[in-house]
Write an enzyme that holds these catalytic residues in place. Sequence first.
Site, mmCIF file in Angstrom:
data_model
loop_
_atom_site.group_PDB
_atom_site.id
_atom_site.type_symbol
_atom_site.label_atom_id
_atom_site.label_comp_id
_atom_site.label_asym_id
_atom_site.label_seq_id
_atom_site.Cartn_x
_atom_site.Cartn_y
_atom_site.Cartn_z
ATOM 1 N N GLY A 193 7.034 -5.444 2.886
ATOM 2 C CA GLY A 193 7.300 -4.017 2.945
ATOM 3 C C GLY A 193 6.133 -3.206 2.433
ATOM 4 N NE ARG A 194 7.912 1.128 -1.610
ATOM 5 C CZ ARG A 194 8.164 1.658 -2.797
ATOM 6 N NH1 ARG A 194 7.282 1.526 -3.780
ATOM 7 N NH2 ARG A 194 9.268 2.324 -3.021
ATOM 8 C CB SER A 195 2.073 -3.372 4.103
ATOM 9 O OG SER A 195 3.018 -3.871 5.032
ATOM 10 C CB ILE B 264 -0.915 0.011 1.245
ATOM 11 C CG1 ILE B 264 -1.782 -1.251 1.286
ATOM 12 C CG2 ILE B 264 -1.777 1.268 1.278
ATOM 13 C CD1 ILE B 264 -2.458 -1.483 2.620
#
Length: 378
Positions: free
Chosen positions: A253-255, A232
């Site tokens: 990652g990126r959540s 996200i």
Amino acid sequence: MKYQDLLAIAGCIANAGAVSVSGAAEGFAKGVTGGGSATAVYPSTTAELVSYLGDSEARVIVLTKTFDFTGTEGTTTATGCAPWGTASACQLAINQNNWCTNYEPNAPSVSVTYDNAGILGITVKSNKSLIGSGSSGVIKGKGLRIVSGASNIIIQNIAITDINPKYVWGGDAITIDNADMVWIDHVTTARIGRQHLVLGTSASNRVTISNNYFNGVSSYSATCDGYHYWGIYLDGSNDLVTMKGNYIYHFSGRSPKVQGNTLLHAVNNYWYDSSGHAFEIGSGGYVLAEGNVFQNIDTIVQSPVDGQLFTSPDSNTNKVCSTYLGHVCQVNGFGSSGTFSQADTGFLSNFAGKNIASASAYTAVQSTVPSSAGQGKI
């Protein structure tokens, strides 16, 4: 009139009455109505679905089957790159906008063959409700794009799956950019090449992301371990984002990654099983996290935090929330997870006067969110 015709008409009337938006958005997108009371339409082909989503009419669009876009726009074979290696579990990268050339010049060159339909999602214009019937509404091989000033949109109870999962830059499940009043609810995303959800660099304004199941299990990943990295990404220039009741599973990652000028209220979500980090907070990212559960998340927030973060660390510190959010913030819960303790308060005044989602104690989250988030759980 023939008896069969009467049955068909009766069936259409029953369908139109049976499927509608369930509940109402909490948080920043409170008040969104989507297609409102428009007569429901039931697309039967991919072309019809694209047409309904992209026209200027207020619409309630009901999905009753899988719409498979795979192969509908052909395939492309080109030279890409392997930034994370060529092992079978590693994602490869499409050289989109010369990304490989400019950013990974030392990565091995590889041949990539990808499905063209996945690269760019279906355009969704204003005043639309896109609803799945039961567990049967699926968009496969192509995502959704809510862009170019689109507003008043509800996406509820559908699944978006299988968008070039082997390839970075293979496509996003849901893109929001230059929009307003968007509610994404009870959506399941799985096996996506790039982001499961991305809010681009233009202002997406008021967005509520609730009760979704972001499933990061994949045969390919940038970390080569079956945990999807690109979860996200919230990067808008003037964004108010509520994330509530989401199940964020099996990411590396990126959540989420939060930056730009984004105010995020992350409340009562359940993060489970990460091989990397959950939050990444860049410059311009302002995150209030309360009442969440982090289970088996070794690194809850990547260092350094270049934005601001309030983790609701304890009941005494959390009293400051009442001035701006109208309630004392709820502490988060942790199981086999890393530390998450920061109390930046300077940005909390940005919540004043906004529509704020309610917050429950984290103890209810672990038992309810996995069983209630995603498609078919309304």
